[in-house]
Enzyme design. Structure first.
Site, mmCIF file in Angstrom:
data_model
loop_
_atom_site.group_PDB
_atom_site.id
_atom_site.type_symbol
_atom_site.label_atom_id
_atom_site.label_comp_id
_atom_site.label_asym_id
_atom_site.label_seq_id
_atom_site.Cartn_x
_atom_site.Cartn_y
_atom_site.Cartn_z
ATOM 1 N N ALA A 1 0.806 -1.220 0.000
ATOM 2 C CA ALA A 1 0.000 0.000 0.000
ATOM 3 C C ALA A 1 0.838 1.269 0.000
ATOM 4 C CB ALA A 1 -0.941 0.010 1.207
ATOM 5 N N VAL B 1 5.872 -9.897 2.339
ATOM 6 C CA VAL B 1 4.842 -10.942 2.215
ATOM 7 C C VAL B 1 5.416 -12.305 1.860
ATOM 8 C CG1 VAL B 1 3.048 -9.274 1.605
ATOM 9 C CG2 VAL B 1 4.358 -10.413 -0.224
ATOM 10 N N ASN C 1 -2.563 -7.091 -2.179
ATOM 11 C CA ASN C 1 -2.235 -6.281 -3.353
ATOM 12 C C ASN C 1 -0.754 -6.281 -3.714
ATOM 13 O OD1 ASN C 1 -2.719 -3.876 -5.299
ATOM 14 N ND2 ASN C 1 -1.146 -3.137 -3.886
ATOM 15 N N SER D 1 -4.715 -9.803 -12.476
ATOM 16 C CA SER D 1 -4.387 -8.978 -13.637
ATOM 17 C C SER D 1 -5.144 -9.492 -14.846
ATOM 18 C CB SER D 1 -2.879 -9.042 -13.914
ATOM 19 O OG SER D 1 -2.542 -8.429 -15.144
ATOM 20 N N TYR E 1 5.144 -13.491 -15.344
ATOM 21 C CA TYR E 1 4.194 -12.649 -14.619
ATOM 22 C C TYR E 1 2.770 -13.158 -14.842
ATOM 23 C CZ TYR E 1 1.393 -8.473 -13.531
ATOM 24 O OH TYR E 1 0.449 -7.602 -13.034
ATOM 25 N N ALA F 1 1.797 -16.133 -15.683
ATOM 26 C CA ALA F 1 1.616 -17.422 -15.004
ATOM 27 C C ALA F 1 1.333 -17.210 -13.518
ATOM 28 C CB ALA F 1 2.865 -18.287 -15.191
ATOM 29 N N LYS G 1 -0.116 -14.643 -12.178
ATOM 30 C CA LYS G 1 -1.454 -14.069 -12.018
ATOM 31 C C LYS G 1 -2.552 -15.090 -12.335
ATOM 32 C CE LYS G 1 -0.209 -9.959 -10.618
ATOM 33 N NZ LYS G 1 -0.544 -9.480 -9.271
#
Length: 260
Positions: free
Chosen positions: A14, A65, A91, A143, A156, A158, A160
């Site tokens: 964030a 994360v 996010n 996405s 990327y 894959a 998502k």
């Protein structure tokens, strides 16, 4: 009374971009927002932008994360401080761009560690609290690339696709506890991440960043780049009572770019 008043929301990644816009929107709608990011200074900047009404006590949490112990500890601390975690916005995300023949194992692991392992770890960490309180909202950032092939972004995309699969599976498993799990699928979003991608793609394709940007706009039927706030408003809806009976969905927010 605002729709999210009294609810605590944790937003990962964030400190900028889509995550910052989501944090701002949830705060406007009454939520108490915990702004998490690896970059604490960026997170603090987001915090300074949040409105404070009705006794809202927003806070900042440094969070990687991809590290399980840190994630578990952070969510335990947040729950102890606020007494509940009602909304989790997964996010945090990254991207790199390369041809498959040149793609490195490091790039592959970097995208998967943040984009999907991070969602798994944060979801796993918050699940016991939501399960005990028998309610919760989990909203993941996927996405448009999670629903279609994208040259130069195979790794990327894959990751998502994996976000969408995890979202749908978690939605089924968590439904008996009144926890909804959805994801949003943005298109060409005008953020700092996109600015980097414009340069990468321009170099890989022998174009200028402005030419790539104009191509993105031509590929979007509504005729403009997407803004982070376009995503934030849909996330707010999914977090609201109006979305009580929506779960397991991957909502496109693309200005029609997914149609072409």
């Amino acid at each position: 009374m605002k729709g999210l008043s009294g609810q605590t929301a944790v937003v990962t990644g964030a400190g900028s971009g889509i995550g910052r816009s989501i944090a701002l929107r949830l705060a406007i709608e009454g939520a108490i927002v915990v702004v998490t990011d690896m970059n604490v200074e960026s997170a603090k900047e987001t915090l300074s932008l949040l409105n404070v009404d009705e006794g809202q006590k927003h806070s900042v949490c440094s969070l990687d994360v991809t590290k399980k112990e840190g994630v578990l500890s952070s969510f335990a601390d947040i729950h102890e401080e606020y007494g509940a975690i009602d909304i989790l916005i997964n996010n945090a995300g990254v991207s790199t761009m390369n041809r498959i023949e040149d793609l490195t194992e490091q790039e592959w692991d970097f995208n998967f560690d943040v984009n999907i392992k991070g969602i798994f770890l944060c979801t796993q960490a918050v699940y016991p609290y939501m399960k005990e309180q028998k309610k919760g909202r989990i909203i993941n950032t996927a996405s448009m690339a999670g629903k279609r092939g994208v040259p130069l972004l195979a790794h990327y995309a894959a990751s998502k696709w994996a976000v969408i699969g995890f979202t749908k599976s978690a939605a089924i498993e968590m439904a008996p506890y009144n926890i909804t799990v959805n994801c949003v699928c943005p298109g060409f979003v005008n953020t700092g991440m996109q600015s980097r991608e414009l340069k990468w793609e321009a170099e890989l394709r022998g174009m200028t960043p402005d030419e790539v940007r104009e191509e993105y706009i031509r590929m979007t039927p509504l005729g403009r780049l997407e803004e982070a706030e376009d995503v934030a408003r849909v996330v707010w809806f999914l977090a609201s009572k109006d979305a009580d009976f929506i779960t397991g969905e991957a909502l496109n927010i693309t200005g029609g770019a997914d149609l072409l």
